[in-house]
Design an enzyme around this catalytic site. Structure first.
Site, PDB file in Angstrom:
ATOM      1  N   THR A 123     -40.434  11.660 -83.406  1.00 42.11           N
ATOM      2  CA  THR A 123     -40.705  12.420 -84.625  1.00 42.11           C
ATOM      3  C   THR A 123     -41.694  11.704 -85.543  1.00 42.11           C
ATOM      4  OG1 THR A 123     -39.637  13.130 -86.676  1.00 42.11           O
ATOM      5  CG2 THR A 123     -38.598  11.310 -85.551  1.00 42.11           C
ATOM      6  N   ASP A 124     -42.330  12.469 -86.410  1.00 42.67           N
ATOM      7  CA  ASP A 124     -43.232  11.871 -87.408  1.00 42.67           C
ATOM      8  C   ASP A 124     -42.452  11.083 -88.466  1.00 42.67           C
ATOM      9  OD1 ASP A 124     -42.090  14.052 -88.753  1.00 42.67           O
ATOM     10  OD2 ASP A 124     -43.995  14.965 -89.341  1.00 42.67           O
ATOM     11  N   GLU A 125     -41.133  11.318 -88.549  1.00 42.99           N
ATOM     12  CA  GLU A 125     -40.348  10.686 -89.621  1.00 42.99           C
ATOM     13  C   GLU A 125     -40.271   9.166 -89.477  1.00 42.99           C
ATOM     14  OE1 GLU A 125     -36.774  12.637 -90.811  1.00 42.99           O
ATOM     15  OE2 GLU A 125     -37.570  14.609 -90.355  1.00 42.99           O
ATOM     16  N   TYR A 149     -31.325   8.724 -89.580  1.00 42.03           N
ATOM     17  CA  TYR A 149     -31.905   9.467 -88.449  1.00 42.03           C
ATOM     18  C   TYR A 149     -33.234   8.840 -88.027  1.00 42.03           C
ATOM     19  CZ  TYR A 149     -34.851  12.979 -86.145  1.00 42.03           C
ATOM     20  OH  TYR A 149     -35.722  13.619 -85.281  1.00 42.03           O
ATOM     21  N   LYS A 153     -34.396   6.891 -84.557  1.00 39.27           N
ATOM     22  CA  LYS A 153     -35.496   7.348 -83.693  1.00 39.27           C
ATOM     23  C   LYS A 153     -36.557   6.242 -83.561  1.00 39.27           C
ATOM     24  CE  LYS A 153     -36.129  10.862 -81.999  1.00 39.27           C
ATOM     25  NZ  LYS A 153     -35.702  11.453 -80.696  1.00 39.27           N
TER      26      LYS A 153
HETATM   27  P1  NAD Z   1     -31.211  19.708 -81.397  1.00 42.46           P
HETATM   28  O1  NAD Z   1     -30.284  19.015 -82.333  1.00 42.46           O
HETATM   29  O2  NAD Z   1     -31.436  21.165 -81.555  1.00 42.46           O
HETATM   30  O3  NAD Z   1     -30.731  19.460 -79.901  1.00 42.46           O
HETATM   31  C1  NAD Z   1     -30.282  18.231 -79.430  1.00 42.46           C
HETATM   32  C2  NAD Z   1     -29.634  18.433 -78.062  1.00 42.46           C
HETATM   33  O4  NAD Z   1     -29.239  17.148 -77.563  1.00 42.46           O
HETATM   34  C3  NAD Z   1     -28.377  19.304 -78.094  1.00 42.46           C
HETATM   35  O5  NAD Z   1     -28.392  20.235 -77.042  1.00 42.46           O
HETATM   36  C4  NAD Z   1     -27.236  18.316 -77.923  1.00 42.46           C
HETATM   37  O6  NAD Z   1     -26.103  18.861 -77.292  1.00 42.46           O
HETATM   38  C5  NAD Z   1     -27.904  17.245 -77.064  1.00 42.46           C
HETATM   39  N1  NAD Z   1     -27.269  15.927 -77.214  1.00 42.46           N
HETATM   40  C6  NAD Z   1     -26.967  15.280 -78.366  1.00 42.46           C
HETATM   41  N2  NAD Z   1     -26.378  14.101 -78.106  1.00 42.46           N
HETATM   42  C7  NAD Z   1     -26.315  13.996 -76.748  1.00 42.46           C
HETATM   43  C8  NAD Z   1     -25.827  12.998 -75.863  1.00 42.46           C
HETATM   44  N3  NAD Z   1     -25.277  11.857 -76.321  1.00 42.46           N
HETATM   45  N4  NAD Z   1     -25.941  13.196 -74.532  1.00 42.46           N
HETATM   46  C9  NAD Z   1     -26.497  14.341 -74.057  1.00 42.46           C
HETATM   47  N5  NAD Z   1     -26.959  15.320 -74.849  1.00 42.46           N
HETATM   48  C10 NAD Z   1     -26.878  15.156 -76.184  1.00 42.46           C
HETATM   49  O7  NAD Z   1     -32.569  18.901 -81.506  1.00 42.46           O
HETATM   50  P2  NAD Z   1     -34.087  19.428 -81.461  1.00 42.46           P
HETATM   51  O8  NAD Z   1     -34.468  19.866 -82.806  1.00 42.46           O
HETATM   52  O9  NAD Z   1     -34.264  20.305 -80.290  1.00 42.46           O
HETATM   53  O10 NAD Z   1     -34.832  18.032 -81.195  1.00 42.46           O
HETATM   54  C11 NAD Z   1     -35.066  17.569 -79.868  1.00 42.46           C
HETATM   55  C12 NAD Z   1     -35.810  16.251 -79.920  1.00 42.46           C
HETATM   56  O11 NAD Z   1     -37.036  16.408 -80.622  1.00 42.46           O
HETATM   57  C13 NAD Z   1     -35.049  15.152 -80.678  1.00 42.46           C
HETATM   58  O12 NAD Z   1     -35.256  13.946 -79.990  1.00 42.46           O
HETATM   59  C14 NAD Z   1     -35.708  15.116 -82.059  1.00 42.46           C
HETATM   60  O13 NAD Z   1     -35.614  13.839 -82.617  1.00 42.46           O
HETATM   61  C15 NAD Z   1     -37.132  15.480 -81.696  1.00 42.46           C
HETATM   62  N6  NAD Z   1     -37.913  16.148 -82.754  1.00 42.46           N
HETATM   63  C16 NAD Z   1     -37.446  17.268 -83.367  1.00 42.46           C
HETATM   64  C17 NAD Z   1     -38.231  17.926 -84.314  1.00 42.46           C
HETATM   65  C18 NAD Z   1     -37.765  19.173 -85.006  1.00 42.46           C
HETATM   66  O14 NAD Z   1     -38.438  19.655 -85.913  1.00 42.46           O
HETATM   67  N7  NAD Z   1     -36.649  19.781 -84.607  1.00 42.46           N
HETATM   68  C19 NAD Z   1     -39.488  17.400 -84.649  1.00 42.46           C
HETATM   69  C20 NAD Z   1     -39.919  16.227 -84.005  1.00 42.46           C
HETATM   70  C21 NAD Z   1     -39.142  15.618 -83.047  1.00 42.46           C
HETATM   71  O1  TDX Z   2     -30.946  23.537 -97.016  1.00 42.13           O
HETATM   72  C1  TDX Z   2     -31.995  22.888 -97.010  1.00 42.13           C
HETATM   73  N1  TDX Z   2     -32.774  22.869 -98.146  1.00 42.13           N
HETATM   74  C2  TDX Z   2     -33.937  22.152 -98.242  1.00 42.13           C
HETATM   75  O2  TDX Z   2     -34.600  22.165 -99.280  1.00 42.13           O
HETATM   76  C3  TDX Z   2     -32.448  22.136 -95.861  1.00 42.13           C
HETATM   77  C4  TDX Z   2     -31.633  22.125 -94.603  1.00 42.13           C
HETATM   78  C5  TDX Z   2     -33.622  21.426 -95.969  1.00 42.13           C
HETATM   79  N2  TDX Z   2     -34.331  21.405 -97.124  1.00 42.13           N
HETATM   80  C6  TDX Z   2     -35.589  20.624 -97.173  1.00 42.13           C
HETATM   81  C7  TDX Z   2     -35.475  19.189 -96.720  1.00 42.13           C
HETATM   82  C8  TDX Z   2     -36.817  18.924 -96.082  1.00 42.13           C
HETATM   83  O3  TDX Z   2     -37.748  18.525 -97.084  1.00 42.13           O
HETATM   84  O4  TDX Z   2     -36.485  21.240 -96.269  1.00 42.13           O
HETATM   85  C9  TDX Z   2     -37.257  20.282 -95.543  1.00 42.13           C
HETATM   86  C10 TDX Z   2     -36.981  20.460 -94.060  1.00 42.13           C
HETATM   87  O5  TDX Z   2     -35.643  20.038 -93.833  1.00 42.13           O
HETATM   88  P1  TDX Z   2     -34.994  20.039 -92.360  1.00 42.13           P
HETATM   89  O6  TDX Z   2     -35.153  21.398 -91.780  1.00 42.13           O
HETATM   90  O7  TDX Z   2     -33.630  19.450 -92.470  1.00 42.13           O
HETATM   91  O8  TDX Z   2     -35.998  19.108 -91.579  1.00 42.13           O
HETATM   92  P2  TDX Z   2     -36.490  17.583 -91.819  1.00 42.13           P
HETATM   93  O9  TDX Z   2     -35.514  16.817 -92.591  1.00 42.13           O
HETATM   94  O10 TDX Z   2     -37.905  17.643 -92.338  1.00 42.13           O
HETATM   95  O11 TDX Z   2     -36.490  17.060 -90.296  1.00 42.13           O
HETATM   96  C11 TDX Z   2     -36.962  17.910 -89.211  1.00 42.13           C
HETATM   97  O12 TDX Z   2     -38.254  17.572 -88.817  1.00 42.13           O
HETATM   98  C12 TDX Z   2     -38.429  16.346 -88.138  1.00 42.13           C
HETATM   99  C13 TDX Z   2     -36.006  17.838 -88.020  1.00 42.13           C
HETATM  100  O13 TDX Z   2     -34.689  18.185 -88.425  1.00 42.13           O
HETATM  101  C14 TDX Z   2     -36.046  16.469 -87.388  1.00 42.13           C
HETATM  102  O14 TDX Z   2     -35.226  16.449 -86.223  1.00 42.13           O
HETATM  103  C15 TDX Z   2     -37.476  16.162 -87.006  1.00 42.13           C
HETATM  104  O15 TDX Z   2     -37.565  14.870 -86.498  1.00 42.13           O
END
Ligand code: NAD
Ligand code: TDX
Length: 334
Positions: A123-125, A149, A153
């Site tokens: 992630t960019d975080e 988190y 990562k």
């Molecule tokens: P998500 O939370 O929707 O899904 C995570 C999945 O991993 C789930 O199916 C869960 O059951 C599985 N999981 C969790 N712990 C586990 C374990 N110990 N063993 C096996 N499976 C397990 O997450 P997502 O949003 O799809 O993110 C996927 C990946 O992308 C993550 O690594 C996250 O850090 C990265 N990522 C997400 C975003 C975003 O915006 N969602 C952005 C950048 C990077």
């Molecule tokens: O209820 C809310 N109200 C609100 O203002 C929630 C859930 C979020 N927010 C804000 C927090 C953040 O500034 O919105 C922005 C986005 O929040 P999230 O959807 O929780 O995402 P973020 O914290 O930016 O992280 C996401 O992007 C990077 C993913 O959850 C991560 O897994 C990924 O790595």
């Protein structure tokens, strides 16, 4: 080609499985997922009867299982993680176990089974928080994670890179910005707000809503991973972003407008502790070296996303009610 996909029952992983089955019909996929609260096999209903796809319920920290699965595959695409920042603030234990120890278990198994090609999704975080006028993150930006988190990562990224340098494990890493689209769990900003409005509820904006995120439609992320696993240079990191910086209030107002709601649906709530101000990604490396750039505009992506949540109400209503957890039992009888 046989892929081990971890976390394939989550948001991005399930989108990636659908993408691969469509784009590479000859590939075989093993999906290893523990089905935590975020894992939902309903995301993969359409793949279930595909003979090229197999689901294994299990934890990436389970050394024996991971070693066994690893023997027979060509490449690991590692999505599995605890992914929600707010949950990591409340309780970070599972983030350490899955994101750090789980990644380590997978890397060890990949090393011990002949050095398997390993793509680590990050992630960019990990790069921290930008000021208003700072240049966007790129592959050389120093790590500065600020939530449990992002710290977990960041640790996993360091481990993946260490396995490349120390053991020559063929690793690549991608650091991507905020994804949105179908199958995103309704705890994250976009799906929470869209589904709340459909339920006649308010949308909770943290603080003043001025924090900035860089939004990418999930299918564009899948195409980026496709490019990296097929053409990426071993040992390299690629930053992936949407060229789409928006404040949370801009996102909220766009969703309100598209759903025919007004400002009165906004509820300003207490800010997230340590809330990162701004993320932005400079994706010129993957653009110049691999020819990837986002294809789906924000206008198109948000329209598709809202339509998907409107057309798939059973999916998110069963999550919000907790019923989705029965699906595995129904399908697999356990
Ligand atoms: P998500 O939370 O929707 O899904 C995570 C999945 O991993 C789930 O199916 C869960 O059951 C599985 N999981 C969790 N712990 C586990 C374990 N110990 N063993 C096996 N499976 C397990 O997450 P997502 O949003 O799809 O993110 C996927 C990946 O992308 C993550 O690594 C996250 O850090 C990265 N990522 C997400 C975003 C975003 O915006 N969602 C952005 C950048 C990077
Ligand atoms: O209820 C809310 N109200 C609100 O203002 C929630 C859930 C979020 N927010 C804000 C927090 C953040 O500034 O919105 C922005 C986005 O929040 P999230 O959807 O929780 O995402 P973020 O914290 O930016 O992280 C996401 O992007 C990077 C993913 O959850 C991560 O897994 C990924 O790595």
């Amino acid at each position: 080609m046989k892929l081990l996909i971890t976390g394939g029952a989550g948001f991005i992983g399930s989108n990636f499985i659908h993408y691969i089955l469509k784009e590479y019909p000859s590939y075989r996929i093993v999906n290893l997922d523990a089905l935590t609260y975020a894992g939902n096999l309903e995301n993969l209903k359409e793949a279930e009867n595909n003979p090229k796809y197999k689901f294994v319920k299990g934890n990436i920290c389970d050394e024996k299982l991971v070693n066994e699965l690893m023997k027979d595959i060509d490449i690991v695409v590692h999505f599995a993680a605890e992914s929600h920042v707010d949950r990591s603030i409340l309780n970070s234990g599972d983030f350490i176990k899955t994101n750090i120890n789980g990644t380590h278990t997978l890397l060890e198994a990949a090393k011990n089974t002949g050095g398997k090609r390993f793509h680590h999704i990050s992630t960019d975080e990990v790069y921290g928080s930008l000021g208003k006028n700072d240049p966007a993150f790129n592959e050389k930006t120093p790590y500065d994670p600020r939530s449990p988190y992002s710290a977990s990562k960041a640790s996993s990224d360091h481990l993946a890179r260490a396995y490349f340098h120390t053991y020559n494990l063929p690793v690549t890493i991608s650091n991507c910005s905020n994804n949105y689209g179908p199958y995103q769990f309704p705890e994250k900003l976009m799906p929470l707000f869209i589904t709340n409005l459909m339920e006649g509820k308010k949308v909770p904006v943290y603080g003043t809503g001025e924090n900035v995120r860089d939004w990418l439609f999930v299918e564009d992320h899948c195409r980026a991973i496709d490019k990296i696993i097929h053409q990426g240079k071993i040992g390299e990191t690629y930053c992936v972003g949407g060229d789409c910086e928006k404040t949370n209030l801009e996102i909220t107002r766009e969703i309100l407008k598209m759903m025919g709601k007004g400002e009165e649906a906004i509820e300003y709530v207490k800010d997230r502790p340590g809330h990162d101000k701004r993320y932005a990604i400079d994706f010129s490396k993957i653009k110049n070296e691999l020819g990837w750039e986002p294809k789906i505009s924000f206008e198109e992506g948000i329209k598709k996303t809202i339509e998907w949540y409107k057309n798939n109400q059973n999916w998110w209503r069963s999550i919000k009610s907790g019923n989705y957890k029965n699906y595995y039992k129904k399908q697999y009888g356990k």
